[in-house]
Design an enzyme around this catalytic site. Structure first.
Site, PDB file in Angstrom:
ATOM      1  N   GLY B  16      -7.903  -9.998  -5.274  1.00  0.00           N
ATOM      2  CA  GLY B  16      -6.575  -9.334  -5.749  1.00  0.00           C
ATOM      3  C   GLY B  16      -6.759  -7.988  -6.496  1.00  0.00           C
ATOM      4  O   GLY B  16      -7.893  -7.492  -6.523  1.00  0.00           O
ATOM      5  N   LEU B  17      -5.847  -7.362  -7.133  1.00  0.00           N
ATOM      6  CA  LEU B  17      -5.884  -6.076  -7.764  1.00  0.00           C
ATOM      7  C   LEU B  17      -6.638  -6.087  -9.107  1.00  0.00           C
ATOM      8  O   LEU B  17      -5.933  -6.225 -10.068  1.00  0.00           O
ATOM      9  CB  LEU B  17      -4.537  -5.719  -7.751  1.00  0.00           C
ATOM     10  CG  LEU B  17      -4.131  -4.167  -8.209  1.00  0.00           C
ATOM     11  CD1 LEU B  17      -5.024  -3.270  -6.968  1.00  0.00           C
ATOM     12  CD2 LEU B  17      -2.304  -4.005  -7.539  1.00  0.00           C
ATOM     13  N   HIS B  18      -7.855  -6.393  -8.930  1.00  0.00           N
ATOM     14  CA  HIS B  18      -8.642  -6.554 -10.458  1.00  0.00           C
ATOM     15  C   HIS B  18      -9.255  -5.136 -10.703  1.00  0.00           C
ATOM     16  O   HIS B  18      -8.695  -4.053 -10.090  1.00  0.00           O
ATOM     17  CB  HIS B  18      -9.675  -7.656 -10.169  1.00  0.00           C
ATOM     18  CG  HIS B  18     -10.613  -7.171  -9.276  1.00  0.00           C
ATOM     19  ND1 HIS B  18     -11.989  -6.770  -9.541  1.00  0.00           N
ATOM     20  CD2 HIS B  18     -10.630  -7.135  -7.764  1.00  0.00           C
ATOM     21  CE1 HIS B  18     -12.727  -6.434  -8.509  1.00  0.00           C
ATOM     22  NE2 HIS B  18     -12.175  -6.684  -7.459  1.00  0.00           N
ATOM     23  N   ALA B  19      -9.900  -4.902 -11.778  1.00  0.00           N
ATOM     24  CA  ALA B  19     -10.231  -3.680 -12.254  1.00  0.00           C
ATOM     25  C   ALA B  19     -10.731  -2.705 -11.287  1.00  0.00           C
ATOM     26  O   ALA B  19     -10.154  -1.390 -11.361  1.00  0.00           O
ATOM     27  CB  ALA B  19     -11.203  -3.960 -13.450  1.00  0.00           C
ATOM     28  N   GLU B  90     -13.387  -4.405   0.007  1.00  0.00           N
ATOM     29  CA  GLU B  90     -14.113  -5.549  -0.556  1.00  0.00           C
ATOM     30  C   GLU B  90     -14.534  -6.540   0.292  1.00  0.00           C
ATOM     31  O   GLU B  90     -15.547  -6.785   0.250  1.00  0.00           O
ATOM     32  CB  GLU B  90     -13.306  -5.937  -1.748  1.00  0.00           C
ATOM     33  CG  GLU B  90     -13.364  -5.108  -2.990  1.00  0.00           C
ATOM     34  CD  GLU B  90     -13.019  -5.749  -4.211  1.00  0.00           C
ATOM     35  OE1 GLU B  90     -13.176  -5.129  -5.324  1.00  0.00           O
ATOM     36  OE2 GLU B  90     -12.183  -6.692  -4.158  1.00  0.00           O
TER      37      GLU B  90
END
Lengths: 157, 91
Positions: B16-19, B90
């Site tokens: 997901g849209l992590h750091a 990723e």
């Protein structure tokens, strides 16, 4: 997600001893290990991984805060440590300013949704000027716990 | 001259849209003059701010509205949409 649910009480360090990033991370990680929230056998691996993560992109995103974090397979749940510094920590911040509040988050490897929800709760509060100011005024772990409880209940604007 | 370009983007990477993706996104957005916003229902955030992007807690599969407004809106939209579609390189 509530910050109160992931904070490790014994890993609230209201007066960080060091003003250097790596030593501060060690201080907070060791508090998590001592509290039994992070397995001691993986302490060194997790420590190196957090530092490596920081070199790939600083999590000191400005406004005097930093959110170093790592996901590790040994973690069952999420553990949050909070470190506060009166004099400021050199953290290689994006705005080149010292860091006064550090949130160290260790998450399980296989629960990305929970990790995102924890980061949301952390960022939502750290982006508020009032929350950052109250945090800097906290002197004891209980002060911090009270603040987190108020934040969880949407009392901080 | 100011232009506006909006569309739907979908988070495809496993974590997901992590750091790290949020940092990549803000870095790229900041190379453009346009204002860049991400919308998820009622929630609207500034895509030039890492912390605001993380406030979306966007897991894999989340659809977001990407809104670019300014002189370089077209190029800005295309670059950001590509970054997201590529899963931030990723997985």
């Amino acid at each position: 997600m509530k910050l109160s649910d992931i904070i490790v009480r014994d890993a609230i360090v209201t007066q960080l001893a060091s003003n250097e990033r790596d030593k501060v991370i060690a201080e907070m990680l060791d508090a998590l290990v001592a509290a039994g929230a992070t397995p001691a056998e993986f302490r060194d691996h997790i420590y190196q991984s957090i530092l490596h993560r920081e070199t790939r992109g600083s999590t000191a995103w400005g406004k005097g805060i930093a959110v170093p974090h790592f996901k590790h397979k040994s973690m069952q749940g999420l553990s949050l440590a909070i470190g506060l510094s009166g004099h400021g920590v050199e953290f290689n911040a994006l705005d080149r300013q010292p860091v006064y509040s550090v949130f160290l988050l260790i998450s399980p490897e296989d629960k990305p949704e929970e990790h995102l929800q924890a980061m949301e709760a952390i960022c939502t509060n750290l982006s508020k000027e009032t929350f950052r100011r109250f945090l800097r005024q906290a002197h004891t772990p209980d002060d911090v716990l009270t603040l987190l409880d108020e934040a969880d209940n949407q009392l901080i604007r | 001259m100011s232009a506006r370009r909006t569309g739907t983007i979908r988070i495809v990477n496993r974590l997901g849209l992590h750091a790290r993706p949020a940092m990549a996104m803000a870095d790229l957005a900041n190379t453009f003059a346009s204002a860049v916003r991400l919308r998820n229902g009622e929630q609207v955030v500034d895509a030039k701010s890492i912390m605001e992007i993380l406030m979306l807690a966007a897991v894999k599969g989340t659809e977001l509205q990407l809104e670019c407004e300014g002189p370089d809106a077209e190029g800005c939209y295309d670059a950001l949409a590509r970054l997201v579609a590529n899963g931030f390189d990723e997985d």
